[in-house]
Design an enzyme around this catalytic site. Structure first.
Site, PDB file in Angstrom:
ATOM      1  N   GLU A 279      39.806  17.359   5.115  1.00 43.90           N
ATOM      2  CA  GLU A 279      38.516  18.051   5.215  1.00 43.90           C
ATOM      3  C   GLU A 279      38.636  19.471   4.655  1.00 43.90           C
ATOM      4  O   GLU A 279      37.712  19.974   4.010  1.00 43.90           O
ATOM      5  CB  GLU A 279      38.045  18.090   6.670  1.00 43.90           C
ATOM      6  N   TRP A 282      38.482  18.935   1.050  1.00 51.13           N
ATOM      7  CA  TRP A 282      37.108  18.727   0.569  1.00 51.13           C
ATOM      8  C   TRP A 282      36.426  20.075   0.339  1.00 51.13           C
ATOM      9  O   TRP A 282      35.714  20.264  -0.659  1.00 51.13           O
ATOM     10  CB  TRP A 282      36.343  17.893   1.587  1.00 51.13           C
ATOM     11  N   TRP A 310      12.259  11.082  -8.918  1.00 58.47           N
ATOM     12  CA  TRP A 310      12.099  11.492  -7.532  1.00 58.47           C
ATOM     13  C   TRP A 310      10.612  11.517  -7.162  1.00 58.47           C
ATOM     14  O   TRP A 310       9.748  11.703  -8.018  1.00 58.47           O
ATOM     15  CB  TRP A 310      12.692  12.885  -7.306  1.00 58.47           C
ATOM     16  N   ASN A 345      28.621  16.146  11.040  1.00 60.05           N
ATOM     17  CA  ASN A 345      28.807  15.743   9.646  1.00 60.05           C
ATOM     18  C   ASN A 345      28.352  14.314   9.368  1.00 60.05           C
ATOM     19  O   ASN A 345      27.730  14.029   8.338  1.00 60.05           O
ATOM     20  CB  ASN A 345      30.270  15.892   9.236  1.00 60.05           C
ATOM     21  N   TRP A 363      17.269  15.780  -4.053  1.00 59.97           N
ATOM     22  CA  TRP A 363      18.316  16.338  -3.207  1.00 59.97           C
ATOM     23  C   TRP A 363      18.129  17.837  -2.981  1.00 59.97           C
ATOM     24  O   TRP A 363      18.535  18.386  -1.951  1.00 59.97           O
ATOM     25  CB  TRP A 363      19.696  16.077  -3.812  1.00 59.97           C
ATOM     26  N   TRP A 386      25.041  17.607  -0.969  1.00 62.48           N
ATOM     27  CA  TRP A 386      23.731  17.027  -1.237  1.00 62.48           C
ATOM     28  C   TRP A 386      23.739  16.188  -2.515  1.00 62.48           C
ATOM     29  O   TRP A 386      23.105  15.136  -2.584  1.00 62.48           O
ATOM     30  CB  TRP A 386      22.651  18.107  -1.277  1.00 62.48           C
TER      31      TRP A 386
END
Length: 480
Positions: A279, A282, A310, A345, A363, A386
């Protein structure tokens, strides 16, 4: 010993321990003038949102207290960064300005502008690493390109783990100028909301360096179960270190070294710890991608998704923001976000999928809302995550991967405790129906005191139909 003052320009490094610039200046011996400048223009199109401002106010307050314990203090200024630093150097006779680097596009630009202005004034400017474990330019593919896939990126990082230095201590004292320059009052920065939507934040969070280390200590007790517990929003299984890391109240290498010590001490196995350390990886990866693809905060990394069809419905977006979609796990997450400035999360992925797939919103609609409401709003992570959930970024989840909010709720909140906490309308709903109350027999709902569509909304979209619609949109994109 040099007696000329140096300005310590504080940014996302609001701590005293393991602060390379502060430690260097303390050893140097001359007066140190710590300053924080509120300059929303320096953040480009992403000035701090409301929740971030709340955190920043309290973090600056704690940092000033910590500096006073060393006989120093925090100078606050409000205005254009290069102007205020130049003015401060002129007022104090400071010959240099030192800071930690940041990696967001606007932050990098302001560093260049500051360097140009100070050099013109005859003042030295120097920036140092200290916000990440690995500098974004130091990790490259064998073809000397930036990474766009996490797994090989993280493997490359782990090969360089020996380069992560041991954390520095905290200076015992700091030399101060004979006369302190003018400082704004913290209240003058107007970081706190005028309407008390933040009234529950203080019950959940303790901004500041001490709060960060308290979170790290709590992680020591739970990290052995982290691989499974991190996915349970109904449990306290995540570290909640993200806002502390964002504001630099703790250095990621302090976390890295602490976890490795726990491995050595037998507190946690290397296998379990590696899940948590990934993590941290990340977080590193998101900054790596933003550094090399600075257009991504507003534009999809994957070029084909810049043509994606979209949709936008103001009423759907509002229902999503307010936690009134009719899908309990989604609504619980959005209400947790509004009330605490944070969301689990796993639930972030669920609500993100719902917005970009079920509602087929861009997004960016989600990124902007999170930016304003998260205390841990971080441009690199907000952008990357996102785009990940929207299927249009680096190492993204495929767009055809559509989270089923009902099944996700049943799997990760099996007893409905998370939903009941944040969606009190459903507190008496039978567990069998807690994640799909629309499917419950009317008698069961009546016994629980719930009238469908009145006490809690019906689903604003049918998930199965919305999923098919999203996949058709994906097909149309491929045919263009």
């Amino acid at each position: 010993m040099s007696q000329t003052a140096v300005i310590l320009w504080l940014r996302h490094d609001l701590r005293l321990s393991d602060h390379a610039v502060l430690e260097s200046l303390a050893r140097r011996g001359g007066p140190v003038i710590p300053v924080f400048i509120l300059d929303e223009t320096a953040e480009g199109e992403w000035p701090p949102g409301g929740a971030s401002k709340w955190w920043l106010h309290h973090s600056l307050e704690k940092l000033d207290d910590d500096l006073k314990s060393l006989g120093s203090r925090l100078i606050l200024r409000n205005g254009r960064t290069e102007t205020e630093l130049s003015r401060l150097a002129d007022e104090t006779g400071a010959t240099a300005v030192h800071c930690h680097r940041r990696y967001e596009p606007a932050a990098r630009k302001i560093e260049r502008d500051v360097a140009t202005r100070l050099t013109k004034d005859g003042v030295e400017f120097e920036s140092f690493p200290g916000h990440l474990l690995f500098e974004p330019d130091d990790i490259r593919t064998q073809q000397d390109r930036p990474y766009q896939v996490f797994t090989p990126y993280w493997k490359a990082c782990q090969k360089r783990a020996s380069t992560i230095d041991a954390p520095l201590g905290k200076p015992r004292s700091l030399n101060v100028p004979s006369k302190w320059p003018r400082s704004e009052a913290l209240s003058d920065l107007q970081l706190l909301p005028t309407i008390p939507w933040d009234r529950e934040f203080g019950d959940v969070w303790t901004p500041g360096e001490a709060g960060a280390h308290a979170r790290l200590s709590a992680l020591r007790k739970s990290i052995a179960d982290y691989p499974t517990e991190r996915n349970r929003p109904d449990h306290e299984g995540s570290s909640r270190l993200s806002p502390h890391l964002h504001f630099g109240e703790i250095n990621p290498r302090q976390v890295w070294k602490a976890v490795h010590k726990w491995i050595d001490d037998g507190v946690v196995t290397a296998a379990a710890a590696s899940v948590f350390l990934a993590e941290l990886g990340w977080r590193e990866f998101t900054h790596h991608v933003l550094h090399h693809f600075p257009f991504t905060p507003k534009t999809a990394l994957r070029e084909e998704f810049r043509r994606f069809p979209w949709k936008h419905s103001q009423s759907y977006e509002r229902a999503w923001q307010r936690g009134l979609t009719g899908y309990p796990i989604v609504d619980a997450g959005m209400r947790q976000l509004w009330r605490t400035g944070w969301m689990h999360n796993r639930v972030r992925m669920i609500v993100g999928s719902f917005l970009t797939k079920d509602l087929r919103h861009n997004w960016l609609d989600g990124a902007r809302w999170f930016w304003d409401t998260l205390v841990d709003a971080d441009l690199a992570q907000n952008t990357f995550n996102w785009q990940w959930v929207g299927g249009c970024g680096a190492d993204a989840a495929p767009y055809f991967r559509v989270f089923n909010p009902t099944l996700q709720g049943k799997k990760f909140d099996p007893e409905g405790a998370y939903v009941r906490k944040w969606v009190p309308e459903l507190v008496n709903c039978p567990t069998k129906w807690i994640h799909e109350p629309w499917a419950a027999p009317t008698a069961d709902l009546a016994q629980a005191g719930i009238t469908a569509g009145k006490d809690y909304p019906e689903p604003i979209v049918d998930h199965a139909e919305a999923r098919d619609d999203a996949l058709e949109a994906l097909k149309s994109l491929k045919n263009r």
